[in-house]
Design a protein around this motif. Structure first.
Motif, PDB file in Angstrom:
ATOM      1  N   LYS A 123       0.856  -1.194   0.000  1.00 55.36           N
ATOM      2  CA  LYS A 123       0.000   0.000   0.000  1.00 55.36           C
ATOM      3  C   LYS A 123       0.887   1.237   0.000  1.00 55.36           C
ATOM      4  CE  LYS A 123      -3.895  -2.372   2.123  1.00 55.36           C
ATOM      5  NZ  LYS A 123      -4.869  -2.438   3.247  1.00 55.36           N
ATOM      6  N   GLU A 132      -2.852   5.174   5.523  1.00 46.63           N
ATOM      7  CA  GLU A 132      -2.405   3.781   5.620  1.00 46.63           C
ATOM      8  C   GLU A 132      -1.098   3.564   4.869  1.00 46.63           C
ATOM      9  OE1 GLU A 132      -4.389  -0.686   5.384  1.00 46.63           O
ATOM     10  OE2 GLU A 132      -5.402   1.009   4.450  1.00 46.63           O
ATOM     11  N   GLN A 136       1.680   1.822   7.168  1.00 44.67           N
ATOM     12  CA  GLN A 136       1.781   0.372   6.958  1.00 44.67           C
ATOM     13  C   GLN A 136       3.162  -0.127   7.373  1.00 44.67           C
ATOM     14  OE1 GLN A 136       1.752  -1.100   2.891  1.00 44.67           O
ATOM     15  NE2 GLN A 136       0.642  -2.952   3.506  1.00 44.67           N
ATOM     16  N   ASN A 142       3.930  -7.533   4.181  1.00 43.34           N
ATOM     17  CA  ASN A 142       3.401  -6.347   3.504  1.00 43.34           C
ATOM     18  C   ASN A 142       4.250  -5.900   2.315  1.00 43.34           C
ATOM     19  OD1 ASN A 142       1.367  -6.240   5.404  1.00 43.34           O
ATOM     20  ND2 ASN A 142       2.413  -4.740   6.697  1.00 43.34           N
TER      21      ASN A 142
END
Length: 350
Positions: A123, A132, A136, A142
């Motif tokens: 993201k 976000e 993140q 991720n």
């Protein structure tokens, strides 16, 4: 070290750094070293693990030295081909995912194909994810690799020949600055490997005899903890690892010195051998620092942990921002090279 030799070291350093060699994929960089040494009729042996052992005869052929630098680097491996055509990764070596966020990279397939890409958080776009994207966590779950190829699903990736287990190397972005700074990835430990390689060539061309037979080992598994903890002759009495010196808060090491390690995460290095190196640095009027590396292990400490009865020591050029975009300076290379030369020309401790 003469200016001409400095330039040779920096050229060699760049060539080493620009040869991809994440741990486990080091055949190319070892081939480069073998090619550089081929004209000198040296005894070279490639080990089963892929390292290169070079033996340089000395006057004393009963008490040997063992000197190492490692040519494997940080990297990654494809863990999963995701349904959206991006790749999940597993890290090779101990780095923070923050340090590779935005890094250009290359996927090396088993078929010999290279596909470029970028490592990003899933993201990343603030326009799509707002706050976000800023918050993140940069953890393995991720992070993903965005391929520079027209892929929208897993099948598209598979058609490129990319699969789980393929190696990923990081683009080093090497630069030698006019101010003497040298920056990019993989100064750890290709700066030391360049010094060792150029020292072998210089020593061989000069035709001088060392006081003790010395084995130089270019190791290939240091970043995962067992680079040069085998193939050590019973004749070896002293083991010197040349690796980067740690810079950070509470450290004495900087980017201009040769750093002499007294202790790392494995415990103290051999006190008498470390003190011998300090005396040599003082005699040669070198800029040096003695330091402790709290989150560190070397080929030398791995060899001791494997049970070898040796005196072990660790020196190296100071390197800033280790395991990220690293930087050192010509002066650190010169000081390390001069200490290496003084050491191999000195008698082994009784």
């Amino acid at each position: 070290m003469k200016r001409s030799l400095q330039e040779k070291v920096i050229t060699t350093l760049q060539e080493l750094i620009e040869t991809p060699s994440p741990t486990g994929m080091t055949a190319g960089v070892i081939a480069y070293i073998k090619k550089r040494l081929q004209p000198y009729a040296l005894k070279m042996e490639q080990t089963n693990k892929g390292g290169l052992l070079v033996t340089i005869p000395g006057e004393d052929q009963e008490q040997w030295r063992f000197v190492t630098a490692h040519v494997d680097t940080l990297g990654a491996m494809v863990k999963e081909v995701k349904t959206n055509g991006r790749l999940a990764l597993s890290n090779i070596g101990g780095y923070s995912w923050h340090s590779v966020d935005g890094t250009y990279c290359t996927v090396h397939t088993d078929r010999g194909k290279a596909v470029s890409g970028t490592i990003l958080a899933s993201k990343t776009s603030v326009h799509a994810y707002g706050e976000e994207a800023r918050t993140q966590k940069r953890i393995a779950e991720n992070m993903e690799l965005r391929l520079d190829a027209k892929v929208k699903k897993a099948e598209d990736v598979e058609e490129l020949g990319i699969q789980v287990g393929d190696f990923v190397s990081f683009s080093p972005l090497f630069e030698a600055c006019e101010t003497g700074f040298i920056k990019g990835r993989h100064m750890d430990d290709k700066a030391s490997a360049a010094l060792l390689l150029e020292w072998i060539i210089q020593h061989t061309e000069e035709g001088k005899k060392l006081p003790h037979t010395t084995q130089v080992f270019f190791s290939t598994f240091e970043e995962v903890g067992f680079g040069a903890n085998s193939n050590i002759s019973a004749r070896v009495k002293e083991y010197l690892a040349i690796d980067m010196g740690v810079i950070g808060d509470g450290q004495t090491t900087d980017e201009f010195c040769v750093s002499i390690c007294a202790k790392d995460s494995s415990g103290p290095y051999h006190a008498e051998l470390r003190q011998h190196l300090v005396r040599l640095a003082q005699q040669e009027d070198l800029y040096y620092k003695v330091d402790l590396y709290p989150f560190y292990g070397s080929d030398a400490s791995a060899a001791v942990a494997a049970g070898y009865d040796i005196k072990h020591a660790l020196i190296g050029p100071g390197v800033d921002a280790s395991h990220a975009y690293e930087r050192t300076h010509r002066e650190a290379l010169v000081n390390t090279y001069q200490l290496l030369m003084a050491y191999v020309q000195s008698p082994i401790l009784s």
